[in-house]
Structure formats: C-alpha cells, structure tokens
Design a protein around this motif. Structure first.
Motif, PDB file in Angstrom:
ATOM      1  N   VAL A 154      54.088  57.718  39.156  1.00  0.00           N
ATOM      2  CA  VAL A 154      55.146  56.881  38.603  1.00  0.00           C
ATOM      3  C   VAL A 154      54.756  55.407  38.718  1.00  0.00           C
ATOM      4  O   VAL A 154      55.018  54.608  37.835  1.00  0.00           O
ATOM      5  N   GLN A 155      54.118  55.024  39.805  1.00  0.00           N
ATOM      6  CA  GLN A 155      53.687  53.652  40.086  1.00  0.00           C
ATOM      7  C   GLN A 155      52.181  53.555  39.851  1.00  0.00           C
ATOM      8  O   GLN A 155      51.453  54.488  40.115  1.00  0.00           O
ATOM      9  N   TRP A 156      51.688  52.425  39.364  1.00  0.00           N
ATOM     10  CA  TRP A 156      50.280  52.263  39.003  1.00  0.00           C
ATOM     11  C   TRP A 156      49.376  51.901  40.173  1.00  0.00           C
ATOM     12  O   TRP A 156      48.170  51.749  40.004  1.00  0.00           O
ATOM     13  N   THR A 157      49.912  51.754  41.368  1.00  0.00           N
ATOM     14  CA  THR A 157      49.132  51.257  42.506  1.00  0.00           C
ATOM     15  C   THR A 157      47.855  52.061  42.729  1.00  0.00           C
ATOM     16  O   THR A 157      46.774  51.488  42.855  1.00  0.00           O
ATOM     17  N   ARG A 158      47.960  53.371  42.801  1.00  0.00           N
ATOM     18  CA  ARG A 158      46.777  54.182  43.093  1.00  0.00           C
ATOM     19  C   ARG A 158      45.772  54.135  41.946  1.00  0.00           C
ATOM     20  O   ARG A 158      44.563  53.993  42.170  1.00  0.00           O
ATOM     21  N   GLY A 159      46.220  54.200  40.708  1.00  0.00           N
ATOM     22  CA  GLY A 159      45.330  54.225  39.548  1.00  0.00           C
ATOM     23  C   GLY A 159      44.567  52.930  39.327  1.00  0.00           C
ATOM     24  O   GLY A 159      43.526  52.912  38.682  1.00  0.00           O
ATOM     25  N   LYS A 160      45.075  51.821  39.897  1.00  0.00           N
ATOM     26  CA  LYS A 160      44.404  50.536  39.745  1.00  0.00           C
ATOM     27  C   LYS A 160      43.939  49.956  41.073  1.00  0.00           C
ATOM     28  O   LYS A 160      43.384  48.866  41.100  1.00  0.00           O
ATOM     29  N   GLY A 161      44.152  50.681  42.179  1.00  0.00           N
ATOM     30  CA  GLY A 161      43.927  50.092  43.493  1.00  0.00           C
ATOM     31  C   GLY A 161      42.767  50.620  44.310  1.00  0.00           C
ATOM     32  O   GLY A 161      42.641  50.257  45.478  1.00  0.00           O
ATOM     33  N   PHE A 162      41.896  51.441  43.750  1.00  0.00           N
ATOM     34  CA  PHE A 162      40.767  51.947  44.526  1.00  0.00           C
ATOM     35  C   PHE A 162      39.801  50.818  44.882  1.00  0.00           C
ATOM     36  O   PHE A 162      39.699  49.819  44.159  1.00  0.00           O
ATOM     37  N   ASP A 163      39.099  50.976  46.002  1.00  0.00           N
ATOM     38  CA  ASP A 163      38.062  50.016  46.373  1.00  0.00           C
ATOM     39  C   ASP A 163      37.125  49.808  45.179  1.00  0.00           C
ATOM     40  O   ASP A 163      36.792  50.760  44.483  1.00  0.00           O
ATOM     41  N   THR A 164      36.718  48.602  44.959  1.00  0.00           N
ATOM     42  CA  THR A 164      35.786  48.162  43.899  1.00  0.00           C
ATOM     43  C   THR A 164      36.404  48.141  42.505  1.00  0.00           C
ATOM     44  O   THR A 164      35.700  47.843  41.545  1.00  0.00           O
ATOM     45  N   PHE A 165      37.693  48.392  42.342  1.00  0.00           N
ATOM     46  CA  PHE A 165      38.292  48.540  41.018  1.00  0.00           C
ATOM     47  C   PHE A 165      38.646  47.244  40.304  1.00  0.00           C
ATOM     48  O   PHE A 165      39.066  47.296  39.170  1.00  0.00           O
ATOM     49  N   CYS A 166      38.482  46.105  40.895  1.00  0.00           N
ATOM     50  CA  CYS A 166      38.811  44.871  40.168  1.00  0.00           C
ATOM     51  C   CYS A 166      37.789  43.783  40.467  1.00  0.00           C
ATOM     52  O   CYS A 166      38.107  42.764  41.068  1.00  0.00           O
ATOM     53  N   PRO A 167      36.539  43.990  40.016  1.00  0.00           N
ATOM     54  CA  PRO A 167      35.572  42.914  40.228  1.00  0.00           C
ATOM     55  C   PRO A 167      35.999  41.661  39.473  1.00  0.00           C
ATOM     56  O   PRO A 167      36.526  41.740  38.364  1.00  0.00           O
ATOM     57  N   LEU A 168      35.774  40.511  40.110  1.00  0.00           N
ATOM     58  CA  LEU A 168      36.110  39.211  39.550  1.00  0.00           C
ATOM     59  C   LEU A 168      34.882  38.314  39.587  1.00  0.00           C
ATOM     60  O   LEU A 168      34.031  38.466  40.444  1.00  0.00           O
ATOM     61  N   GLY A 169      34.819  37.345  38.684  1.00  0.00           N
ATOM     62  CA  GLY A 169      33.735  36.371  38.769  1.00  0.00           C
ATOM     63  C   GLY A 169      33.100  36.117  37.423  1.00  0.00           C
ATOM     64  O   GLY A 169      33.632  36.517  36.403  1.00  0.00           O
ATOM     65  N   PRO A 170      31.990  35.462  37.410  1.00  0.00           N
ATOM     66  CA  PRO A 170      31.134  35.146  38.545  1.00  0.00           C
ATOM     67  C   PRO A 170      31.548  33.903  39.321  1.00  0.00           C
ATOM     68  O   PRO A 170      31.005  33.633  40.379  1.00  0.00           O
ATOM     69  N   TRP A 171      32.512  33.127  38.807  1.00  0.00           N
ATOM     70  CA  TRP A 171      32.996  31.931  39.489  1.00  0.00           C
ATOM     71  C   TRP A 171      34.378  31.608  38.947  1.00  0.00           C
ATOM     72  O   TRP A 171      34.851  32.229  37.998  1.00  0.00           O
ATOM     73  N   ILE A 172      35.028  30.611  39.541  1.00  0.00           N
ATOM     74  CA  ILE A 172      36.308  30.126  39.043  1.00  0.00           C
ATOM     75  C   ILE A 172      36.050  28.782  38.360  1.00  0.00           C
ATOM     76  O   ILE A 172      35.483  27.877  38.958  1.00  0.00           O
ATOM     77  N   ASP A 173      36.471  28.671  37.118  1.00  0.00           N
ATOM     78  CA  ASP A 173      36.310  27.441  36.354  1.00  0.00           C
ATOM     79  C   ASP A 173      37.653  26.705  36.364  1.00  0.00           C
ATOM     80  O   ASP A 173      38.655  27.233  35.857  1.00  0.00           O
ATOM     81  N   THR A 174      37.676  25.509  36.926  1.00  0.00           N
ATOM     82  CA  THR A 174      38.920  24.752  37.048  1.00  0.00           C
ATOM     83  C   THR A 174      39.234  23.915  35.807  1.00  0.00           C
ATOM     84  O   THR A 174      40.319  23.336  35.724  1.00  0.00           O
ATOM     85  N   ASP A 175      38.318  23.879  34.837  1.00  0.00           N
ATOM     86  CA  ASP A 175      38.531  23.103  33.606  1.00  0.00           C
ATOM     87  C   ASP A 175      38.598  23.968  32.350  1.00  0.00           C
ATOM     88  O   ASP A 175      38.618  23.442  31.242  1.00  0.00           O
ATOM     89  N   PHE A 176      38.639  25.284  32.509  1.00  0.00           N
ATOM     90  CA  PHE A 176      38.601  26.194  31.367  1.00  0.00           C
ATOM     91  C   PHE A 176      39.857  26.062  30.510  1.00  0.00           C
ATOM     92  O   PHE A 176      40.972  26.022  31.017  1.00  0.00           O
ATOM     93  N   ASP A 177      39.664  26.008  29.192  1.00  0.00           N
ATOM     94  CA  ASP A 177      40.783  25.982  28.247  1.00  0.00           C
ATOM     95  C   ASP A 177      40.928  27.377  27.643  1.00  0.00           C
ATOM     96  O   ASP A 177      40.097  27.806  26.841  1.00  0.00           O
ATOM     97  N   PRO A 178      41.987  28.105  28.007  1.00  0.00           N
ATOM     98  CA  PRO A 178      42.139  29.484  27.555  1.00  0.00           C
ATOM     99  C   PRO A 178      42.767  29.639  26.165  1.00  0.00           C
ATOM    100  O   PRO A 178      43.110  30.745  25.769  1.00  0.00           O
ATOM    101  N   ALA A 179      42.905  28.579  25.412  1.00  0.00           N
ATOM    102  CA  ALA A 179      43.630  28.624  24.139  1.00  0.00           C
ATOM    103  C   ALA A 179      43.002  29.573  23.115  1.00  0.00           C
ATOM    104  O   ALA A 179      43.715  30.274  22.398  1.00  0.00           O
TER     105      ALA A 179
END
Length: 156
Positions: A49-74
């Motif tokens: 019923v809840q998505w926690t398990r389906g999206k919460g396994f170890d390694t399931f949300c890689p992020l990166g390679p860096w954070i851009d503080t000037d990115f324009d998402p338009a």
C-alpha cells in the motif's frame, strides 16, 4: 524483486529550513540541483500500500555527480541510457509541477530541512534493469550520473 526499474530525475537539494514556503519564495530555500536515479522495485511497489519498501532498498537512489548551486532548471534535456540504449528523454520544461510549486506543497505537509532531497518526476520510458547493465542519466547543464546494476549478495 523481479522488476527493478530506473527513473531519471532532477533532484532539488534544500538549503534552508522552511515550513509553509510560498511558491514565489521557493528559490530562496533551494541550495542546488543534482541528478537522481530513482530506482524502484515496481513489483513490490504495486504489492504494498505504501511505496517505502519498493523505493527504499539500499543503493536505490544514487545521486550526483555533484550539486550545482547555479543550475537553471527551466528547460534542460534529461536522458537515460541503459547500457548505451536510450530509454528516456524529456525536458524539465515538461514537468507537471514546477519546482517552486513542489517546494510550496511539500513544505505545507512537513518542515523542509537543509540537505532534504526532492525528486521532481521522471520522463516517459521507465524500464527494467538487469544485473550487469550500466545506467547513465544526463541532465543538460548538470552532467552525467552513471551507476552499475549489481545484484546484492545475501548475507548471513
């Protein structure tokens, strides 16, 4: 899971604590943007019923390679290749809800804290992943996030 899938997404990183943030002020609460692979065990997501398990396994949300503080998402192109095969392609201009509205809505439910990550949705083309494949997600102006698909070895 028997149905693990990729989801190429723009990730917004919160930089300042906020609650009940007006959409017009949302940019003041954003630290920057990065790339996310919102890996999902689709069969488990649909069974629960809840998505926690389906999206919460170890390694399931890689992020990166860096954070851009000037990115324009338009209007940035988002692509996802799995082992060099194009699976997803879309633009941030086609997002159902603009980032400012997402920040405003989420902050009406919970306090946003520095370091919180908001995933903004995925273009069409989500697909299954198999062991040995490589996922590369590129967002124009942000870079490329690449991660291998590896089956976890069970431990005692």
């Amino acid at each position: 899971s028997q149905q693990v899938q990729h989801e190429a997404e723009l990730a917004v990183i919160i930089g300042k604590r906020g609650r009940w943030i007006p959409a017009e002020d949302a940019v003041d609460y954003i630290f920057g943007c990065t790339i996310a692979n919102d890996v999902t065990a689709r069969d488990i997501q649909h069974a629960d019923v809840q998505w926690t398990r389906g999206k919460g396994f170890d390694t399931f949300c890689p992020l990166g390679p860096w954070i851009d503080t000037d990115f324009d998402p338009a209007d940035a192109l988002i692509t996802c290749h799995v082992s060099q095969e194009l699976r997803q392609m879309g633009s941030t201009r086609d997002m159902i809800f603009p980032i400012s509205r997402l920040v405003a809505f989420i902050s009406s439910v919970m306090t946003l804290e520095p370091g919180d990550v908001i995933l903004t949705g995925t273009p069409a083309g989500v697909g299954e992943l198999r062991t040995g494949e490589t996922v590369s997600i590129t967002i124009e102006g942000l870079g490329t996030l690449t991660n291998p698909v590896i089956r976890e070895v069970e431990r005692d």
